[in-house]
Write an enzyme that holds these catalytic residues in place. Structure first.
Site, PDB file in Angstrom:
ATOM      1  N   ARG A   1       0.578  14.286  13.256  1.00  0.00           N
ATOM      2  CA  ARG A   1       1.039  14.093  11.860  1.00  0.00           C
ATOM      3  C   ARG A   1       1.266  15.432  11.144  1.00  0.00           C
ATOM      4  NH1 ARG A   1      -1.521   8.814   9.274  1.00  0.00           N
ATOM      5  NH2 ARG A   1       0.613   8.583   8.516  1.00  0.00           N
ATOM      6  N   PRO A   2       2.125  16.255  11.687  1.00  0.00           N
ATOM      7  CA  PRO A   2       2.406  17.556  11.057  1.00  0.00           C
ATOM      8  C   PRO A   2       3.077  17.387   9.689  1.00  0.00           C
ATOM      9  CG  PRO A   2       3.975  17.114  12.806  1.00  0.00           C
ATOM     10  CD  PRO A   2       2.942  16.030  12.885  1.00  0.00           C
TER      11      PRO A   2
ATOM     12  N   CYS B   1      -4.747   7.837   9.062  1.00  0.00           N
ATOM     13  CA  CYS B   1      -5.042   7.252  10.381  1.00  0.00           C
ATOM     14  C   CYS B   1      -4.765   8.257  11.492  1.00  0.00           C
ATOM     15  CB  CYS B   1      -4.169   6.019  10.592  1.00  0.00           C
ATOM     16  SG  CYS B   1      -4.834   4.569   9.785  1.00  0.00           S
TER      17      CYS B   1
ATOM     18  N   ASP C   1       4.244   0.310  12.130  1.00  0.00           N
ATOM     19  CA  ASP C   1       3.016  -0.256  11.548  1.00  0.00           C
ATOM     20  C   ASP C   1       2.773  -1.692  11.989  1.00  0.00           C
ATOM     21  OD1 ASP C   1       3.324   1.469   8.347  1.00  0.00           O
ATOM     22  OD2 ASP C   1       2.764   2.134  10.349  1.00  0.00           O
TER      23      ASP C   1
ATOM     24  N   ARG D   1      -8.421  -0.282   4.307  1.00  0.00           N
ATOM     25  CA  ARG D   1      -7.496   0.740   3.783  1.00  0.00           C
ATOM     26  C   ARG D   1      -6.193   0.096   3.336  1.00  0.00           C
ATOM     27  NH1 ARG D   1      -7.617   6.016   7.436  1.00  0.00           N
ATOM     28  NH2 ARG D   1      -6.251   6.575   5.727  1.00  0.00           N
TER      29      ARG D   1
ATOM     30  N   LYS E   1       0.850  -1.206   0.000  1.00  0.00           N
ATOM     31  CA  LYS E   1       0.000   0.000   0.000  1.00  0.00           C
ATOM     32  C   LYS E   1       0.880   1.249   0.000  1.00  0.00           C
ATOM     33  CE  LYS E   1      -1.632   1.569   4.034  1.00  0.00           C
ATOM     34  NZ  LYS E   1      -1.243   2.966   4.312  1.00  0.00           N
ATOM     35  N   ASN E   2       1.892   1.261   0.865  1.00  0.00           N
ATOM     36  CA  ASN E   2       2.670   2.487   1.026  1.00  0.00           C
ATOM     37  C   ASN E   2       3.674   2.715  -0.091  1.00  0.00           C
ATOM     38  OD1 ASN E   2       1.170   3.001   3.241  1.00  0.00           O
ATOM     39  ND2 ASN E   2       2.726   2.388   4.724  1.00  0.00           N
TER      40      ASN E   2
END
Ligand code: EPZ
Length: 417
Positions: free
Chosen positions: A121-122, A116, A305, A397, A22-23
């Protein structure tokens, strides 16, 4: 709202063909924006996150068609440089498209990303790198406005080896004249895959997989055919499932080099792991030993993860374990749900203190994010009795019909819509 109903206790036996990562797909789809030609991606699975990225590409004007496991993307007629909130907020990877859009059009208007909810998550590292490439950035009304008419090559030092920022800045530099050097890069395999993909289209990138990446700008990128790497997190999830339930499974296509840290840990929990270049076999008696301490870190360390899945494993181990989550400040939402199943866990900031129990008991639980939901499914697979795992949308997802894959290994799991 679909959910999973699981009757725990079955061993897992058989083999699974691991889907593409996915990533890797998410950043490769962003990379398609840079191309003037037709791109064919093979073994394309149907993750909802990648479908969201395809919708972003279609919004930008790309033509996309999916024939079975083949995705064909034509970005030659791209005619827009903006990503609205309703599309950007669905996935973290929408921010990866910013680098590609600004690299190709020298202007962009992109809403803030989603993804997520595992922390703030900047995107400061992304934006700092783009500014060093000469991009003028204004943040206003929930949008990031970028003017890249004066873009230039640069030498960039990342404050942290951010995966997304590394990918974003590679893509912003591919069509920017001159040599750009990025230091303190993330080293994940998905970044190496992005380099291979973009170089196939005509880019000149080297160093991916190390902390220093060099990009020599080119005039344009063409098309090509590509098969992304397999998903190391999906493979790791199933390895841990076998360690928890017992059994003998083979994961075809999995690359053990991408999972060395996890293989080392699982070998210490009394799994027997046989690894070849494109297959991992796991045998286990389903009585995992305590790992004492698990600490997530950037690649090639223990991936964040797989933190939730490893935590679930330790819940049924023969001792205590301290699990430290170093990457994201809010990535323990699965803990209260595991406690409902009888797990013995105490949280303090970014540390989970787990004491193994002889068995977990089926319960109704709620997935809160992608990998946390995976950990609840794993717990249900080895718990006594029935479990209901709500919010299946989270798992979709990043897993390709997980209930079908686990059922093929003998698990008693059904999706209920
Ligand atoms: C990627 O997210 C992955 N997502 C994540 O996978 C993964 O957990 C993460 O990398 C770490 O490996 C995709 O590739 C789509 P980061 P990303 O930038 O790029 C901080 C999954 O389950 N940071 O490496 O967002 C950040 O807050 C997902 O598949 C800044 O401070 O991760 C975090 O603490 C979840 N400023 C750390 O860096 C920035 O500008 C690592 O984040 C960017 C990041």
């Amino acid at each position: 709202m679909s959910k999973f109903v699981i009757n725990g206790g079955n061993k897992l036996v058989g083999e699974i063909d691991i889907s593409c990562a996915k990533n890797s797909l998410l950043t490769i789809l962003a990379g398609c924006i840079l191309s003037e030609g037709e791109i064919v991606l093979h073994k394309y699975p149907s993750y909802t996150d990648t479908e969201c990225m395809c919708n972003i590409l279609k919004h930008l004007g790309a033509k996309i068609k999916k024939e079975g496991e083949v995705l064909v993307v034509d970005s030659s007629s791209l005619n827009s440089f903006d990503i609205p909130t309703e599309l950007a907020c669905l996935v973290r990877s929408s921010i990866f498209a910013l680098g590609a859009i600004i690299g190709k059009f020298k202007k962009a208007k992109v809403a803030y990303p989603g993804g997520c909810e595992i922390g703030a998550r900047p995107i400061d590292i992304h934006l700092s790198g783009l500014r060093q490439l000469g991009v003028k950035i204004t943040e206003r009304h929930g949008y990031i406005y970028c003017d890249g008419k004066d873009m230039h090559s640069a030498t960039i030092m990342l404050d942290f080896p951010s995966v997304g920022a590394t990918e974003n800045l590679i893509m912003a530099s591919v069509l920017t004249k001159g040599e750009t050097v990025i230091y303190n890069c993330a080293k994940e395999p998905e970044i190496v895959d992005l380099q291979e993909f973009l170089n196939l289209l005509g880019a000149k990138i080297s160093g991916a997989g190390t902390e220093k990446i060099v990009i020599n700008g080119v005039a344009k990128l063409g098309g090509g055919e590509f098969t992304p790497i397999r998903d190391r997190i999906v493979a790791g999830t199933y390895m841990i499932a076998c360690a928890m339930c017992g059994g003998d499974i083979s994961l075809n296509g999995a690359n053990p080099e991408h999972l060395q840290s996890v293989i080392t840990k699982l070998n210490k929990t009394a799994c027997q792991i046989e690894a070849s270049c494109d297959k991992i076999r796991v045998k286990s008696d389903g009585k995992p030993l305590s790992l004492k301490k698990i600490e997530t870190s950037v690649y090639p360390g223990i991936p964040t993860d797989l933190q939730a899945q490893l935590l679930a494993l330790q819940c049924v181990s023969n001792g205590s374990c301290m699990i430290i989550e170093n990457l994201f400040e809010s990535r323990f939402k699965h803990v209260p749900e595991l406690i409902k199943m009888g797990a013995d866990i105490h949280l303090r900031d970014r540390v989970a203190f787990v004491r193994g129990v002889p068995k977990l008991f089926g319960a109704e639980v709620f997935g809160m994010d992608l990998r946390g939901t995976a950990s609840l499914i794993l717990a249900g697979l080895c718990a006594e009795g029935y479990s209901v795992v709500n919010n299946a949308r989270h798992i979709d997802r990043g897993y390709n019909r997980i209930e079908r894959e686990l059922s093929s290994l003998g698990a008693d799991i059904k999706r209920v819509d």
